[in-house]
Design a protein around this motif. Sequence first.
Motif, PDB file in Angstrom:
ATOM      1  N   ALA A 111      37.434  43.984  39.410  1.00 37.95           N
ATOM      2  CA  ALA A 111      38.171  43.457  38.254  1.00 37.95           C
ATOM      3  C   ALA A 111      39.618  43.169  38.628  1.00 37.95           C
ATOM      4  O   ALA A 111      40.169  42.120  38.267  1.00 37.95           O
ATOM      5  N   ALA A 112      40.245  44.075  39.371  1.00 40.71           N
ATOM      6  CA  ALA A 112      41.638  43.887  39.786  1.00 40.71           C
ATOM      7  C   ALA A 112      41.769  42.677  40.723  1.00 40.71           C
ATOM      8  O   ALA A 112      42.711  41.890  40.604  1.00 40.71           O
ATOM      9  N   ALA A 113      40.808  42.524  41.637  1.00 41.07           N
ATOM     10  CA  ALA A 113      40.838  41.376  42.552  1.00 41.07           C
ATOM     11  C   ALA A 113      40.684  40.063  41.793  1.00 41.07           C
ATOM     12  O   ALA A 113      41.382  39.076  42.077  1.00 41.07           O
ATOM     13  N   LEU A 114      39.784  40.041  40.813  1.00 39.00           N
ATOM     14  CA  LEU A 114      39.587  38.836  40.008  1.00 39.00           C
ATOM     15  C   LEU A 114      40.849  38.491  39.217  1.00 39.00           C
ATOM     16  O   LEU A 114      41.259  37.326  39.150  1.00 39.00           O
ATOM     17  N   VAL A 172      43.277  21.995  35.770  1.00 39.67           N
ATOM     18  CA  VAL A 172      42.249  22.647  36.580  1.00 39.67           C
ATOM     19  C   VAL A 172      42.637  24.097  36.839  1.00 39.67           C
ATOM     20  O   VAL A 172      41.812  25.003  36.724  1.00 39.67           O
ATOM     21  N   ALA A 173      43.910  24.323  37.173  1.00 34.97           N
ATOM     22  CA  ALA A 173      44.378  25.678  37.464  1.00 34.97           C
ATOM     23  C   ALA A 173      44.222  26.587  36.248  1.00 34.97           C
ATOM     24  O   ALA A 173      43.803  27.749  36.385  1.00 34.97           O
ATOM     25  N   LEU A 174      44.537  26.068  35.083  1.00 35.68           N
ATOM     26  CA  LEU A 174      44.426  26.873  33.865  1.00 35.68           C
ATOM     27  C   LEU A 174      42.975  27.275  33.606  1.00 35.68           C
ATOM     28  O   LEU A 174      42.686  28.432  33.291  1.00 35.68           O
ATOM     29  N   VAL A 175      42.048  26.346  33.761  1.00 33.96           N
ATOM     30  CA  VAL A 175      40.626  26.631  33.552  1.00 33.96           C
ATOM     31  C   VAL A 175      40.141  27.673  34.559  1.00 33.96           C
ATOM     32  O   VAL A 175      39.465  28.640  34.199  1.00 33.96           O
ATOM     33  N   ILE A 176      40.501  27.493  35.824  1.00 32.93           N
ATOM     34  CA  ILE A 176      40.067  28.436  36.857  1.00 32.93           C
ATOM     35  C   ILE A 176      40.641  29.822  36.596  1.00 32.93           C
ATOM     36  O   ILE A 176      39.933  30.829  36.681  1.00 32.93           O
ATOM     37  N   ALA A 177      41.918  29.889  36.269  1.00 29.44           N
ATOM     38  CA  ALA A 177      42.543  31.183  35.987  1.00 29.44           C
ATOM     39  C   ALA A 177      41.875  31.863  34.796  1.00 29.44           C
ATOM     40  O   ALA A 177      41.632  33.082  34.827  1.00 29.44           O
ATOM     41  N   CYS A 178      41.558  31.120  33.768  1.00 29.95           N
ATOM     42  CA  CYS A 178      40.894  31.704  32.594  1.00 29.95           C
ATOM     43  C   CYS A 178      39.498  32.217  32.935  1.00 29.95           C
ATOM     44  O   CYS A 178      39.087  33.277  32.449  1.00 29.95           O
ATOM     45  N   ALA A 236      43.439  35.172  39.466  1.00 28.92           N
ATOM     46  CA  ALA A 236      43.944  34.423  38.308  1.00 28.92           C
ATOM     47  C   ALA A 236      45.463  34.321  38.376  1.00 28.92           C
ATOM     48  O   ALA A 236      46.035  33.238  38.147  1.00 28.92           O
ATOM     49  N   GLY A 237      46.126  35.412  38.708  1.00 26.27           N
ATOM     50  CA  GLY A 237      47.581  35.403  38.821  1.00 26.27           C
ATOM     51  C   GLY A 237      48.069  34.473  39.922  1.00 26.27           C
ATOM     52  O   GLY A 237      49.068  33.764  39.752  1.00 26.27           O
ATOM     53  N   ALA A 247      55.436  34.790  41.137  1.00 26.32           N
ATOM     54  CA  ALA A 247      54.699  35.661  42.051  1.00 26.32           C
ATOM     55  C   ALA A 247      55.662  36.191  43.095  1.00 26.32           C
ATOM     56  O   ALA A 247      56.677  35.559  43.389  1.00 26.32           O
ATOM     57  N   PRO A 248      55.346  37.350  43.674  1.00 30.88           N
ATOM     58  CA  PRO A 248      56.227  37.894  44.704  1.00 30.88           C
ATOM     59  C   PRO A 248      56.271  37.024  45.960  1.00 30.88           C
ATOM     60  O   PRO A 248      57.212  37.069  46.717  1.00 30.88           O
ATOM     61  N   TYR A 249      55.255  36.245  46.170  1.00 30.67           N
ATOM     62  CA  TYR A 249      55.260  35.316  47.294  1.00 30.67           C
ATOM     63  C   TYR A 249      54.791  33.955  46.786  1.00 30.67           C
ATOM     64  O   TYR A 249      53.991  33.857  45.876  1.00 30.67           O
ATOM     65  N   THR A 250      55.366  32.925  47.357  1.00 30.03           N
ATOM     66  CA  THR A 250      55.036  31.569  46.907  1.00 30.03           C
ATOM     67  C   THR A 250      54.884  30.667  48.119  1.00 30.03           C
ATOM     68  O   THR A 250      54.843  31.126  49.249  1.00 30.03           O
ATOM     69  N   GLY A 251      54.818  29.404  47.867  1.00 30.73           N
ATOM     70  CA  GLY A 251      54.766  28.423  48.940  1.00 30.73           C
ATOM     71  C   GLY A 251      53.506  28.516  49.762  1.00 30.73           C
ATOM     72  O   GLY A 251      52.408  28.651  49.216  1.00 30.73           O
TER      73      GLY A 251
END
Length: 151
Positions: free
Chosen positions: A65-68, A2-8, A72-73, A84-88
């Motif tokens: 575009a940058a926000a989108l 699901v995450a991969l599809v959403i990120a794409c 994804a990131g 990522a610089p922040y997690t959890g």
Amino acid sequence: MVALVIACIYLLLACIHVYWVLGGELGKDAAIPRVPRSPEAARGPAGPDMVPAFTPSRGGTLLVAAALAAVAGMVWARAGLASAPYTGQALQWAIGVVAVLMLARAVGDFRLVGFFKRITGSPFARLDTRVYSPLCLALGAGLAYVAIAAP
């Protein structure tokens, strides 16, 4: 998965916005809500009496575009596909906020966008009802899932 599809999907949307920043015109007209030029035109079909609700700037479009791409990131990071610089919890909450924003976009502002918009009859309004709002609803639900279920 699901995450991969959403990120794409988010990356694709970011690329479309970059295309528009670079001068591309395809689909641009159907991506901007239209409003009646006069109150009488609000009751009739879309036509010359409908004008764009706003004119997006290149800088604003690039910011979108940058926000989108950032969303994804975040999704990739939440799913463990990137760092990522922040997690959890911070990442979980950030994705949760975006999920709520997407669900709110699907509902709309009760005027120009969303399932409950009042101004209809333009190419944007038709696509918003059939594509944009359902996509926002699906992305919001998918983001909520990623925020809750991903590691």
